[in-house]
Scaffold this motif. Sequence first.
Motif, PDB file in Angstrom:
ATOM      1  N   LYS A  82     -12.968  13.888  31.926  1.00  0.00           N
ATOM      2  CA  LYS A  82     -13.525  15.240  31.848  1.00  0.00           C
ATOM      3  C   LYS A  82     -13.781  15.644  30.383  1.00  0.00           C
ATOM      4  CE  LYS A  82     -12.589  19.819  33.631  1.00  0.00           C
ATOM      5  NZ  LYS A  82     -11.497  20.657  34.080  1.00  0.00           N
ATOM      6  N   VAL A  83     -12.827  15.331  29.511  1.00  0.00           N
ATOM      7  CA  VAL A  83     -12.949  15.791  28.114  1.00  0.00           C
ATOM      8  C   VAL A  83     -13.855  14.875  27.289  1.00  0.00           C
ATOM      9  CG1 VAL A  83     -11.647  16.330  26.008  1.00  0.00           C
ATOM     10  CG2 VAL A  83     -10.665  16.855  28.236  1.00  0.00           C
ATOM     11  N   PHE A  84     -13.763  13.554  27.526  1.00  0.00           N
ATOM     12  CA  PHE A  84     -14.486  12.628  26.648  1.00  0.00           C
ATOM     13  C   PHE A  84     -15.549  11.802  27.378  1.00  0.00           C
ATOM     14  CE2 PHE A  84     -10.163  13.024  24.727  1.00  0.00           C
ATOM     15  CZ  PHE A  84     -10.550  13.673  23.560  1.00  0.00           C
ATOM     16  N   GLY A  85     -15.711  12.032  28.675  1.00  0.00           N
ATOM     17  CA  GLY A  85     -16.620  11.196  29.476  1.00  0.00           C
ATOM     18  C   GLY A  85     -18.067  11.248  29.034  1.00  0.00           C
ATOM     19  N   ASP A  86     -18.464  12.310  28.333  1.00  0.00           N
ATOM     20  CA  ASP A  86     -19.874  12.431  27.923  1.00  0.00           C
ATOM     21  C   ASP A  86     -20.130  11.872  26.520  1.00  0.00           C
ATOM     22  OD1 ASP A  86     -18.465  14.356  26.524  1.00  0.00           O
ATOM     23  OD2 ASP A  86     -20.041  15.866  26.620  1.00  0.00           O
ATOM     24  N   VAL A  87     -19.104  11.250  25.891  1.00  0.00           N
ATOM     25  CA  VAL A  87     -19.285  10.780  24.511  1.00  0.00           C
ATOM     26  C   VAL A  87     -20.250   9.594  24.460  1.00  0.00           C
ATOM     27  CG1 VAL A  87     -18.126   9.649  22.551  1.00  0.00           C
ATOM     28  CG2 VAL A  87     -17.053  11.609  23.684  1.00  0.00           C
ATOM     29  N   ARG A  88     -21.227   9.674  23.582  1.00  0.00           N
ATOM     30  CA  ARG A  88     -22.194   8.573  23.418  1.00  0.00           C
ATOM     31  C   ARG A  88     -22.207   8.014  21.999  1.00  0.00           C
ATOM     32  NH1 ARG A  88     -27.823  10.245  25.486  1.00  0.00           N
ATOM     33  NH2 ARG A  88     -28.169   8.066  24.943  1.00  0.00           N
ATOM     34  N   PHE A  89     -21.687   8.812  21.048  1.00  0.00           N
ATOM     35  CA  PHE A  89     -21.674   8.364  19.654  1.00  0.00           C
ATOM     36  C   PHE A  89     -20.294   8.645  19.074  1.00  0.00           C
ATOM     37  CE2 PHE A  89     -25.800   9.985  20.843  1.00  0.00           C
ATOM     38  CZ  PHE A  89     -26.621   8.911  20.561  1.00  0.00           C
ATOM     39  N   VAL A  90     -19.690   7.640  18.460  1.00  0.00           N
ATOM     40  CA  VAL A  90     -18.410   7.841  17.787  1.00  0.00           C
ATOM     41  C   VAL A  90     -18.654   7.548  16.313  1.00  0.00           C
ATOM     42  CG1 VAL A  90     -16.009   7.120  17.635  1.00  0.00           C
ATOM     43  CG2 VAL A  90     -17.150   7.159  19.860  1.00  0.00           C
ATOM     44  N   CYS A  91     -18.581   8.604  15.501  1.00  0.00           N
ATOM     45  CA  CYS A  91     -18.857   8.433  14.073  1.00  0.00           C
ATOM     46  C   CYS A  91     -17.547   8.532  13.320  1.00  0.00           C
ATOM     47  CB  CYS A  91     -19.797   9.533  13.583  1.00  0.00           C
ATOM     48  SG  CYS A  91     -21.356   9.494  14.455  1.00  0.00           S
ATOM     49  N   MET A  92     -17.345   7.621  12.374  1.00  0.00           N
ATOM     50  CA  MET A  92     -16.106   7.695  11.618  1.00  0.00           C
ATOM     51  C   MET A  92     -16.359   7.544  10.130  1.00  0.00           C
ATOM     52  SD  MET A  92     -14.423   4.410  13.403  1.00  0.00           S
ATOM     53  CE  MET A  92     -15.087   4.722  14.989  1.00  0.00           C
ATOM     54  N   GLY A  93     -15.502   8.227   9.360  1.00  0.00           N
ATOM     55  CA  GLY A  93     -15.610   8.169   7.901  1.00  0.00           C
ATOM     56  C   GLY A  93     -14.221   8.373   7.323  1.00  0.00           C
ATOM     57  N   GLY A  94     -14.087   8.146   6.016  1.00  0.00           N
ATOM     58  CA  GLY A  94     -12.761   8.082   5.396  1.00  0.00           C
ATOM     59  C   GLY A  94     -11.893   9.330   5.517  1.00  0.00           C
ATOM     60  N   THR A  95     -12.461  10.491   5.178  1.00  0.00           N
ATOM     61  CA  THR A  95     -11.582  11.659   5.009  1.00  0.00           C
ATOM     62  C   THR A  95     -11.776  12.711   6.109  1.00  0.00           C
ATOM     63  OG1 THR A  95     -13.148  12.913   3.658  1.00  0.00           O
ATOM     64  CG2 THR A  95     -11.748  11.340   2.491  1.00  0.00           C
ATOM     65  N   PRO A  96     -10.688  13.462   6.418  1.00  0.00           N
ATOM     66  CA  PRO A  96     -10.786  14.512   7.444  1.00  0.00           C
ATOM     67  C   PRO A  96     -11.850  15.553   7.090  1.00  0.00           C
ATOM     68  CG  PRO A  96      -8.491  14.113   6.861  1.00  0.00           C
ATOM     69  CD  PRO A  96      -9.320  13.299   5.907  1.00  0.00           C
ATOM     70  N   GLY A  97     -11.896  15.944   5.817  1.00  0.00           N
ATOM     71  CA  GLY A  97     -12.849  16.991   5.399  1.00  0.00           C
ATOM     72  C   GLY A  97     -14.283  16.544   5.583  1.00  0.00           C
ATOM     73  N   ARG A  98     -14.573  15.315   5.192  1.00  0.00           N
ATOM     74  CA  ARG A  98     -15.943  14.816   5.305  1.00  0.00           C
ATOM     75  C   ARG A  98     -16.362  14.766   6.773  1.00  0.00           C
ATOM     76  NH1 ARG A  98     -16.607   9.004   3.404  1.00  0.00           N
ATOM     77  NH2 ARG A  98     -15.751   9.699   1.445  1.00  0.00           N
ATOM     78  N   MET A  99     -15.436  14.376   7.653  1.00  0.00           N
ATOM     79  CA  MET A  99     -15.805  14.262   9.058  1.00  0.00           C
ATOM     80  C   MET A  99     -15.918  15.631   9.727  1.00  0.00           C
ATOM     81  SD  MET A  99     -16.609  11.324   8.967  1.00  0.00           S
ATOM     82  CE  MET A  99     -17.293  11.119  10.603  1.00  0.00           C
TER      83      MET A  99
END
Length: 382
Positions: A82-99
Motif C-alpha cells: 500500500k505504501v510503496f507499491g507504486d514506486v517506479r524510481f529509487v534515487c539515491m545520493g550521499g547526503t540526507p540534505g541533498r536527497m
Amino acid sequence: MPKSNGNDCTCRLANEVGQLKVIVNAQSRTLAKLVRQMKEGCKKDEEAKESTLCGLNPCLKCLQPDILYHLGLSTDTTDFPKVFGDVRFVCMGGTPGRMENFAYYVMQEIGLKINAATKLRNISEAGQRFSLFKVGPVLCASHGMGCPSISILLHELIKMMYHAKCKDPVFIRIGTSGGIGVEPGTVIITSEAIDGRLNPAHEILVHGVSVQHASQLDESLADEIKMCHDPCKDTYEAVIGRTLCAHDFYEGQSRLDGAFCEYTPEMKKTYLEQLQSQEVKNIEMESLAFAALTSRANIRGAVVCVAILNRLNGDQIKTPHEVLSKWEKRPQELVARYIRKTLYYNKNDDDSEQPEDETEGAAAGTGAGAGDTQKAPAEEAE
Ligand code: R2B
Ligand code: URA
C-alpha cells in the motif's frame, strides 16, 4: 533587444504550455484508469501483481515480519504494497540534505504538489541511519559514503521493493566524483564500474572467501539519461564512461594530500594516466556495490555523477561552495528530466489533445498527491 525578448518570452511560454499539456494529459489518463478500475473492481489485478525482482534470498517469504533495521521499517507495522507499491524510481545520493532537496525538486518537475503547511516526511527517521522521502512514484534515499554503506541501504531497499510487489523499479545514484581528464562540472553517466585493479566486479568476502559480482550497468538506461542532456541549452557536457570505484577518498584514489602517503607524485601520475587510457572518466566510492546489487536483482540501474575537479590537475577541492552546489544539481536535473519523460511521454501527445483511455506507465501512482508528508512546524512552513 525588445523584439528578441518578446520572442524568447513567447517561446518559453509555448514550451511551458506544451509541458503542462503533457502532464495534464497523462494525469487524465491515470484518472480514467482509476475510474475504470473502480467500476470494474481492481481486486483481481492487485492479487496477480508480484515484484519483478529476481535472484533474491528464497527465505525472504518466510520472514514474518521482515525488519528493515537501518530504514526503521518492518513488514508487520507498515503495509508495504500500500505504501510503496507504486514506486517506479529509487534515487539515491550521499547526503540526507541533498536527497531531501532532490525530493522537493522532483516533486515540482513531475507536477505534484503538497499543502503549503506540510513538509515531506523522512520515512526512515526511526532508523537514524539513512533518510528516505517519497514523492508519488519516486523514492529518494541518502546512502552515506562508500560501498559498505550503500550496500546495506540497497539490501533493504531491494527487500522493500520485493515486499511492496513493485514492478520494474529503476534505481539511480546521483552524486559527485573526481573527473579523469574531463572539465570540472561535466556529468558522467557510468557504463561500468571497475575496482582499483580495473576489474569490473564487486568483491565481497563471504565466509572468508572472495566472491565477485559483475558490475555492468544498464546500457539503454545510461543512453536514455544521456539523451535528457541538451547540448544546445545545457552549459555543461554529459558523457558516458567507465567509473573507478575506490574504497577510500585518499590513498584509494591516489591522492597526495591524505594523512598518509607512501607513493610518489610520479606513481600517481602513471596510475591516473593508465586510468585515462582505459576510458575511465571518473572516480567515486559507491558504484561497484550499486551496480552489482541492482543487477543481481534484475533491476535497471544508472550512476550519474558530476566531476567536481579534474584529478589530472590536482587533489584538493578548491571550487567555492556556491559553484559546487550548482554543479551538484546537474545530475539531479538530468535524472528529473528522465523521470518526467518516462512518466509523461506519450507518442500521441505530439499530435493529439485528447486524453487517452489508458497508457501503461503514464503518470502511474501520481494520482494521490505527492506522498508521505507531515505537518510542518510553523517556522518551517513554506
Ligand atoms: C563521492 O563523494 C564522496 C566522497 O567525498 C563519496 O561518497 C563519493 O562517491
Ligand atoms: N568524490 C570522490 O570520491 N572523489 C573525488 O575526487 C571527488 C568526489
